[in-house]
Design a protein around this motif. Sequence first.
Motif, PDB file in Angstrom:
ATOM      1  N   LYS A   1       0.831  -1.206   0.000  1.00 36.63           N
ATOM      2  CA  LYS A   1       0.000   0.000   0.000  1.00 36.63           C
ATOM      3  C   LYS A   1       0.865   1.255   0.000  1.00 36.63           C
ATOM      4  O   LYS A   1       0.596   2.219  -0.731  1.00 36.63           O
ATOM      5  CB  LYS A   1      -0.914   0.008   1.223  1.00 36.63           C
ATOM      6  N   LYS A   2       1.915   1.226   0.800  1.00 33.16           N
ATOM      7  CA  LYS A   2       2.808   2.390   0.884  1.00 33.16           C
ATOM      8  C   LYS A   2       3.508   2.631  -0.439  1.00 33.16           C
ATOM      9  O   LYS A   2       3.621   3.781  -0.898  1.00 33.16           O
ATOM     10  CB  LYS A   2       3.812   2.163   2.008  1.00 33.16           C
TER      11      LYS A   2
ATOM     12  N   LEU B   1       2.447   1.714  -3.383  1.00 30.94           N
ATOM     13  CA  LEU B   1       1.458   2.151  -4.360  1.00 30.94           C
ATOM     14  C   LEU B   1       1.144   3.634  -4.197  1.00 30.94           C
ATOM     15  O   LEU B   1       0.997   4.350  -5.188  1.00 30.94           O
ATOM     16  CB  LEU B   1       0.189   1.313  -4.207  1.00 30.94           C
ATOM     17  N   ARG B   2       1.039   4.105  -2.959  1.00 33.70           N
ATOM     18  CA  ARG B   2       0.793   5.532  -2.733  1.00 33.70           C
ATOM     19  C   ARG B   2       1.992   6.372  -3.127  1.00 33.70           C
ATOM     20  O   ARG B   2       1.844   7.521  -3.549  1.00 33.70           O
ATOM     21  CB  ARG B   2       0.445   5.772  -1.270  1.00 33.70           C
ATOM     22  N   THR B   3       3.174   5.801  -3.011  1.00 30.58           N
ATOM     23  CA  THR B   3       4.374   6.548  -3.396  1.00 30.58           C
ATOM     24  C   THR B   3       4.434   6.745  -4.901  1.00 30.58           C
ATOM     25  O   THR B   3       4.748   7.839  -5.387  1.00 30.58           O
ATOM     26  CB  THR B   3       5.625   5.807  -2.910  1.00 30.58           C
TER      27      THR B   3
ATOM     28  N   PRO C   1       0.482   9.038  -6.227  1.00 34.31           N
ATOM     29  CA  PRO C   1       0.029   9.882  -5.109  1.00 34.31           C
ATOM     30  C   PRO C   1      -1.458  10.204  -5.163  1.00 34.31           C
ATOM     31  O   PRO C   1      -2.073  10.496  -4.145  1.00 34.31           O
ATOM     32  CB  PRO C   1       0.875  11.154  -5.275  1.00 34.31           C
ATOM     33  N   CYS C   2      -2.051  10.185  -6.351  1.00 30.13           N
ATOM     34  CA  CYS C   2      -3.470  10.534  -6.436  1.00 30.13           C
ATOM     35  C   CYS C   2      -4.349   9.498  -5.759  1.00 30.13           C
ATOM     36  O   CYS C   2      -5.514   9.777  -5.446  1.00 30.13           O
ATOM     37  CB  CYS C   2      -3.880  10.686  -7.900  1.00 30.13           C
ATOM     38  N   TRP C   3      -3.825   8.256  -5.539  1.00 30.17           N
ATOM     39  CA  TRP C   3      -4.605   7.223  -4.861  1.00 30.17           C
ATOM     40  C   TRP C   3      -4.465   7.293  -3.355  1.00 30.17           C
ATOM     41  O   TRP C   3      -5.183   6.624  -2.649  1.00 30.17           O
ATOM     42  CB  TRP C   3      -4.168   5.839  -5.334  1.00 30.17           C
ATOM     43  N   GLY C   4      -3.519   8.097  -2.856  1.00 33.35           N
ATOM     44  CA  GLY C   4      -3.310   8.175  -1.426  1.00 33.35           C
ATOM     45  C   GLY C   4      -4.385   8.986  -0.740  1.00 33.35           C
ATOM     46  O   GLY C   4      -5.092   9.796  -1.338  1.00 33.35           O
ATOM     47  N   ALA C   5      -4.517   8.782   0.560  1.00 32.11           N
ATOM     48  CA  ALA C   5      -5.536   9.497   1.329  1.00 32.11           C
ATOM     49  C   ALA C   5      -5.039  10.891   1.661  1.00 32.11           C
ATOM     50  O   ALA C   5      -3.863  11.117   1.916  1.00 32.11           O
ATOM     51  CB  ALA C   5      -5.862   8.732   2.609  1.00 32.11           C
TER      52      ALA C   5
END
Length: 429
Positions: free
Chosen positions: A404-405, A407-409, A412-416
Amino acid sequence: MCPRLFLCHSLQKEDPILPSPWQPEGASDPQPLPPWASPPSGMMPNATGPDDLSGSGSSLPPPTAAAAAAASTSVKLVLLGAIICVSLVGNALLSLLVLRERALHKAPYYFLLDLCLADGVRAAVCFPFVLASIRHGSAWTYSALSCKVVAFMAVLFCFHAAFMLFCISVTRYMAVAHHRFYAKRMTLWTSAAVICMAWTLSVAMAFPPVFDVGTYKFIREEDQCIFEHRYFKANDTLGFMLMLAALMAATHAVYGKLLLFEYRHRKMRPVQTVPAVSQNWTFHGPGATGQAAANWIAGFGRGPLPPTLLGIRQATGGVGGHAASRRLLGMEEFRGEKELGRMFYAITLLFLLLWSPYIVACYWRVFVKACAVPHRYLATAVWMSFTQAGVNPIVCFLLNKDLKKCLRTHAPCWGAGGPQAPREPYCVM
């Protein structure tokens, strides 16, 4: 010839309407049946004439059956297309994350990368032929050799997943129960050797039926080329099904042993409060805390090196000390290994749940000779086995924090929380 018989014969030639049985003798023309009169015995009330082709006596299928068949074909095509897209996108995304992120260059993620590549190739190579067979009315329009190749690849990927999940379960147990040996021996080359061994065993299981006449065939009820499971006295596929069941049982046995090990070691020793020993503000001994290290660095007192700084020096000083600290399983590492174990067990459990109905149908064909497998049950089992090719990335992104980390890196648009606000620069005086 009798005049009466001659008259009936001429009427049959001129008019297709036959005389009614209740018509009195001597009548010249047959009278139509009145609407209030009931037909005599021997005549069907709903009988249709030779010109009525739309009734129940026609050999043509009714329009509703044709529409239902077309709707079923469309639903199958859309569903299998969605499975192919989800499998290709999810497995490709997970593979790219493992290849690009250096923090994921570990043995468990190498095994996960191999599983993702196998599922992606299965969805890209085997499933399009299933689409083609559904589109052509559950018929194989290619050669017999291509059918054998597709069936070989389908069986190969199934056995490879089973062998790979068993090897992963063994490494998960080694990582928790024998972490020193695991950290020292489980390198990149060891992971590659395990993956090659799994592929070799899979090829050994899937390749012999290629030479057996009639083992790999197109099964119309399944819309695919696969094992032709028949009665065990007339076919040799029982050994392959027993091997697959044995692999699944052994994999769950290893995970059961891992759970027993964690259950036995779940209770930690109680913390014993030991007073610290002070020699000129050094506070060394079993009960020394971080304050002793701060006082020793500040220059207060003389004496031996505090245990806190001694442990830091051993962990960071020298190559041997670093290697020794890596072989110790700390609390954070233990949590990480447990998280990986839960993720791989979820993948194994889903593999078993999605393939079990089809395995039951195969055993049904092998052991039960008189009764055939119900068509609806067989179709459901086949489509559940197709779904297995796209569920692994979903499970991994849901149960693994590191993925998850990463993927967010990379996205970034998928991160909270959206884009972060810029931080003000600061300086240390």
